[in-house]
Design a protein around this motif. Structure first.
Motif, PDB file in Angstrom:
ATOM      1  N   GLY A 114      -1.388 -19.014   9.850  1.00 53.21           N
ATOM      2  CA  GLY A 114      -1.661 -19.449   8.484  1.00 53.21           C
ATOM      3  C   GLY A 114      -2.587 -18.493   7.759  1.00 53.21           C
ATOM      4  O   GLY A 114      -2.399 -18.210   6.568  1.00 53.21           O
ATOM      5  N   HIS A 115      -3.571 -17.965   8.464  1.00 53.36           N
ATOM      6  CA  HIS A 115      -4.479 -16.978   7.858  1.00 53.36           C
ATOM      7  C   HIS A 115      -3.729 -15.681   7.532  1.00 53.36           C
ATOM      8  O   HIS A 115      -4.006 -15.049   6.494  1.00 53.36           O
ATOM      9  N   MET A 116      -2.811 -15.294   8.383  1.00 57.69           N
ATOM     10  CA  MET A 116      -2.022 -14.102   8.110  1.00 57.69           C
ATOM     11  C   MET A 116      -1.141 -14.295   6.875  1.00 57.69           C
ATOM     12  O   MET A 116      -0.986 -13.399   6.044  1.00 57.69           O
ATOM     13  N   LEU A 117      -0.560 -15.494   6.746  1.00 58.32           N
ATOM     14  CA  LEU A 117       0.256 -15.798   5.574  1.00 58.32           C
ATOM     15  C   LEU A 117      -0.593 -15.800   4.305  1.00 58.32           C
ATOM     16  O   LEU A 117      -0.154 -15.314   3.255  1.00 58.32           O
ATOM     17  N   ALA A 118      -1.797 -16.358   4.388  1.00 57.43           N
ATOM     18  CA  ALA A 118      -2.676 -16.411   3.224  1.00 57.43           C
ATOM     19  C   ALA A 118      -3.035 -15.007   2.749  1.00 57.43           C
ATOM     20  O   ALA A 118      -3.112 -14.744   1.541  1.00 57.43           O
ATOM     21  N   ARG A 119      -3.241 -14.109   3.690  1.00 56.39           N
ATOM     22  CA  ARG A 119      -3.547 -12.731   3.336  1.00 56.39           C
ATOM     23  C   ARG A 119      -2.353 -12.079   2.639  1.00 56.39           C
ATOM     24  O   ARG A 119      -2.506 -11.390   1.625  1.00 56.39           O
ATOM     25  N   ALA A 120      -1.154 -12.321   3.167  1.00 56.12           N
ATOM     26  CA  ALA A 120       0.043 -11.708   2.592  1.00 56.12           C
ATOM     27  C   ALA A 120       0.338 -12.256   1.202  1.00 56.12           C
ATOM     28  O   ALA A 120       0.769 -11.516   0.305  1.00 56.12           O
ATOM     29  N   ALA A 121       0.139 -13.563   1.003  1.00 58.04           N
ATOM     30  CA  ALA A 121       0.471 -14.209  -0.270  1.00 58.04           C
ATOM     31  C   ALA A 121      -0.677 -14.176  -1.276  1.00 58.04           C
ATOM     32  O   ALA A 121      -0.542 -14.725  -2.374  1.00 58.04           O
ATOM     33  N   ALA A 122      -1.778 -13.525  -0.923  1.00 61.47           N
ATOM     34  CA  ALA A 122      -2.965 -13.529  -1.782  1.00 61.47           C
ATOM     35  C   ALA A 122      -2.690 -13.123  -3.227  1.00 61.47           C
ATOM     36  O   ALA A 122      -3.283 -13.700  -4.149  1.00 61.47           O
ATOM     37  N   PRO A 123      -1.780 -12.144  -3.505  1.00 58.03           N
ATOM     38  CA  PRO A 123      -1.571 -11.732  -4.900  1.00 58.03           C
ATOM     39  C   PRO A 123      -1.066 -12.837  -5.815  1.00 58.03           C
ATOM     40  O   PRO A 123      -1.266 -12.767  -7.032  1.00 58.03           O
ATOM     41  N   PHE A 124      -0.397 -13.861  -5.271  1.00 54.96           N
ATOM     42  CA  PHE A 124       0.137 -14.907  -6.144  1.00 54.96           C
ATOM     43  C   PHE A 124      -0.188 -16.328  -5.681  1.00 54.96           C
ATOM     44  O   PHE A 124       0.268 -17.291  -6.271  1.00 54.96           O
ATOM     45  N   LEU A 125      -1.013 -16.463  -4.667  1.00 54.72           N
ATOM     46  CA  LEU A 125      -1.275 -17.787  -4.089  1.00 54.72           C
ATOM     47  C   LEU A 125      -1.948 -18.725  -5.089  1.00 54.72           C
ATOM     48  O   LEU A 125      -1.680 -19.940  -5.096  1.00 54.72           O
ATOM     49  N   ALA A 126      -2.795 -18.182  -5.963  1.00 53.48           N
ATOM     50  CA  ALA A 126      -3.511 -19.031  -6.922  1.00 53.48           C
ATOM     51  C   ALA A 126      -2.578 -19.638  -7.964  1.00 53.48           C
ATOM     52  O   ALA A 126      -2.935 -20.634  -8.619  1.00 53.48           O
TER      53      ALA A 126
END
Length: 250
Positions: A114-126
């Protein structure tokens, strides 16, 4: 089992048993993580990359002019989703981890992933309103006993503080494995296989959805899920996966 009881049991096990690397089994300091050697073997993906599918460009110059380059594959076959990112390249090192998680009951790896996914999706997660996994057919879910994409989605939702709808989509028919099939065969295989689950339609209309899966190959499965969400009125569709398979010749 009650959540507090499960947490207490986990704490007891952590106190008695040594923590192990998810890949090689070496002792580590933190639970659900990798040792430094196995971490270094993963090929993490990042800029410069295609703004649409996240395919990394070998050199910054290869991205071409402009701040939002698009790869040749997306220009030739525009996907139905808006943006996709993956944490790592699908290779020998990541394959071992993913197969153990997907087929080997190593569900305790979900928080680390989940942390790896959060890092990858950081540009649009918000910008995301709702997170949803790619579903399994009920018969495959019964055999496997869990949907690895749903576990990833729930882990990402906890980290990102975003709502998760594990049952937003349903797989209406069982489809043969996509392994070994080319792009066109994969698309035919999953055509019409997905639907928004009855009663969940209101969760889609006007909202930006983040689809979660373990591996992005040709994008056929994700595309079909995106098609269903578009028809239901989704305002936007993004994708994040643990790994992506490089295109032929890539």
């Amino acid at each position: 089992m009650r959540p507090w009881l499960r947490q207490a049991g986990t704490a007891v096990l952590d106190a008695v048993l040594p923590l192990r690397c998810l890949s090689c089994g070496a002792e580590i300091a933190a639970p659900g993580a990798l040792c430094s050697t196995c971490w270094a073997q993963l090929d993490f993906l990042g800029p410069p990359q295609c703004r649409c599918c996240g395919l990394p460009f070998e050199h910054a110059a290869a991205a071409g002019a402009g701040e939002d380059p698009v790869c040749a594959g997306c220009l030739a076959h525009p996907p139905l989703w808006d943006r996709a990112r993956a944490a790592v390249l699908y290779d020998d090192a990541s394959r071992k981890l993913i197969l153990a998680f997907k087929h080997g009951d190593q569900t305790h790896a979900a928080p680390a992933f989940g942390h790896m996914l959060a890092r990858a999706a950081a540009p649009f997660l918000a910008e995301i309103d709702l997170i949803a996994p790619v579903p399994l057919h009920r018969w495959r879910l019964l055999r496997r006993r869990y949907n690895q994409a749903a576990l990833l989605a729930l882990a990402l939702g906890r980290i990102a503080g975003r709502a998760v709808a594990p049952d937003l989509l349903q797989r209406r028919r069982s489809t043969p494995s996509q392994g070994g099939q080319d792009r066109n065969a994969r698309r035919r295989n999953v055509a019409g296989a997905f639907a928004v689950r009855p009663g969940r339609e209101s969760l889609v209309d006007g909202r930006r959805i983040l689809l979660v899966d373990d591996v992005l190959t040709t994008g056929a499965t994700i595309d079909e899920c995106a098609r269903v969400l578009r028809r239901q009125g989704a305002a936007g569709i993004d994708v994040v996966t643990l790994a992506r398979v490089p295109p032929p010749g890539g």
